[in-house]
Design an enzyme around this catalytic site. Structure first.
Site, PDB file in Angstrom:
ATOM      1  N   HIS A 103       0.856  -1.192   0.000  1.00  0.00           N
ATOM      2  CA  HIS A 103       0.000   0.000   0.000  1.00  0.00           C
ATOM      3  C   HIS A 103       0.893   1.244   0.000  1.00  0.00           C
ATOM      4  O   HIS A 103       1.964   1.246   0.623  1.00  0.00           O
ATOM      5  CB  HIS A 103      -0.920   0.000   1.224  1.00  0.00           C
ATOM      6  CG  HIS A 103      -1.937   1.094   1.153  1.00  0.00           C
ATOM      7  ND1 HIS A 103      -1.654   2.388   1.519  1.00  0.00           N
ATOM      8  CD2 HIS A 103      -3.217   1.101   0.691  1.00  0.00           C
ATOM      9  CE1 HIS A 103      -2.733   3.145   1.301  1.00  0.00           C
ATOM     10  NE2 HIS A 103      -3.687   2.378   0.800  1.00  0.00           N
ATOM     11  N   GLU A 172      -3.514   2.462  -7.506  1.00  0.00           N
ATOM     12  CA  GLU A 172      -3.887   3.517  -6.555  1.00  0.00           C
ATOM     13  C   GLU A 172      -2.903   4.670  -6.695  1.00  0.00           C
ATOM     14  O   GLU A 172      -1.837   4.663  -6.036  1.00  0.00           O
ATOM     15  CB  GLU A 172      -3.815   2.995  -5.118  1.00  0.00           C
ATOM     16  CG  GLU A 172      -4.830   1.948  -4.784  1.00  0.00           C
ATOM     17  CD  GLU A 172      -5.224   2.023  -3.306  1.00  0.00           C
ATOM     18  OE1 GLU A 172      -6.424   2.058  -3.033  1.00  0.00           O
ATOM     19  OE2 GLU A 172      -4.325   2.073  -2.440  1.00  0.00           O
TER      20      GLU A 172
HETATM   21  P1  PGA Z   1      -9.252   6.476   0.036  1.00  0.00           P
HETATM   22  O1  PGA Z   1      -8.075   5.438   0.321  1.00  0.00           O
HETATM   23  O2  PGA Z   1     -10.419   5.700  -0.506  1.00  0.00           O
HETATM   24  O3  PGA Z   1      -9.525   7.108   1.359  1.00  0.00           O
HETATM   25  O4  PGA Z   1      -8.719   7.449  -0.966  1.00  0.00           O
HETATM   26  C1  PGA Z   1      -7.791   4.381  -0.555  1.00  0.00           C
HETATM   27  C2  PGA Z   1      -6.606   3.609  -0.065  1.00  0.00           C
HETATM   28  O5  PGA Z   1      -5.699   4.226   0.535  1.00  0.00           O
HETATM   29  O6  PGA Z   1      -6.549   2.383  -0.224  1.00  0.00           O
END
Ligand code: PGA
Length: 256
Positions: A103, A172
């Site tokens: 992550h 992401e």
């Molecule tokens: P968010 O986070 O939906 O708050 O943008 C996503 C993540 O960090 O996996």
């Protein structure tokens, strides 16, 4: 019809078991209200301390049909002294099936390298856990293709075609994660473009690779959720902040 996958990454935002139970009860009520066998899979990734209790709750009611248990991280290896870490062996014994690897908060705030993430993927696979591998550039409008190509190559280094195919991949972009100042979600078109870059790198290495499952994450909410999953290349969503707001989370589950 393939199932829409929603990963609820609770981060450290659920402070008590009572809060976790409340969210899960609410989701259970929602699941009772939808048609049987709806094409939906929810993967809850609670903070480690609640894993055992959440595992029990997920075996109740409708949760058992639609939900699976994930972890937010895994130790690089099972051996050696590792203060504060949670091993793959412990996770699988608790009934965890999925684990988030790499992550961006771990990569950029806790200094996890591509090599660490690569090792975590291998450790997860050795315990039959499905890695949810996060990839994404830190800065918007910098050379995304070059960054993602390199990050994908290093993160998936030395993984066989078979092992690569066992991973779920979450694109992401770090700048889109809601906790960043000025965060804006990516557009579905741009996210699909990023996924194409990742696929190209993996396909160059493993031409016979079966399609991975791809997720988008970064400021997902009930308004934009369906725009991401409406196309052919994004199979689900990774939801952070909105996954602990029960009303909003239910709206995301139902978004179409
Ligand atoms: P968010 O986070 O939906 O708050 O943008 C996503 C993540 O960090 O996996």
């Amino acid at each position: 019809m393939s199932k829409k996958i929603i990963v609820a990454n609770w981060k450290a935002a659920v402070a008590s078991l009572a809060e976790a139970q409340d969210i899960l009860n609410f989701v259970d009520e929602y699941l009772k209200s939808i048609p049987m066998n709806s094409p939906l899979q929810i993967i809850f990734c609670p903070p480690f301390v609640f894993t055992e209790e959440v595992a029990k709750i997920l075996r109740e009611g409708k949760l058992t049909s639609y939900c699976a248990l994930g972890a937010q991280d895994i130790a690089v290896s099972d051996v050696g002294a590792q203060t504060g870490e949670v091993s793959g062996d412990m996770l699988s014994k608790l009934g965890v099936e999925y684990v988030i690897a790499g992550h961006s908060e771990r990569r950029w705030k806790m200094g996890e390298s591509d090599t660490d993430v690569n090792q975590k993927i291998k450790t997860a696979l050795s315990h039959n856990l499905v890695p949810i591998v996060c990839l994404g550039e830190k800065d918007q409008n910098k050379d995304r293709e070059k960054f993602l190509t390199n990050q994908t190559e290093e993160t998936f280094k030395d993984l066989s075609a078979q092992d690569t195919a066992r991973c779920m991949i979450a694109y992401e972009p770090v700048w889109a994660i809601s906790t960043n100042p000025d965060a804006e979600p990516d557009t579905p078109e741009s996210a699909a473009g990023a996924i194409e870059i990742i696929k190209k790198v993996l396909a160059a290495r493993h031409p016979q690779l079966v399609d991975n499952r791809f997720l988008y994450g970064g400021s997902v909410n009930s308004i934009n959720a369906a725009t991401f999953t409406g196309g052919p290349s994004i199979h689900g969503l990774m939801v952070g902040s909105a996954s602990v707001k029960k009303d909003e989370f239910i709206r995301i589950l139902g978004a179409r």
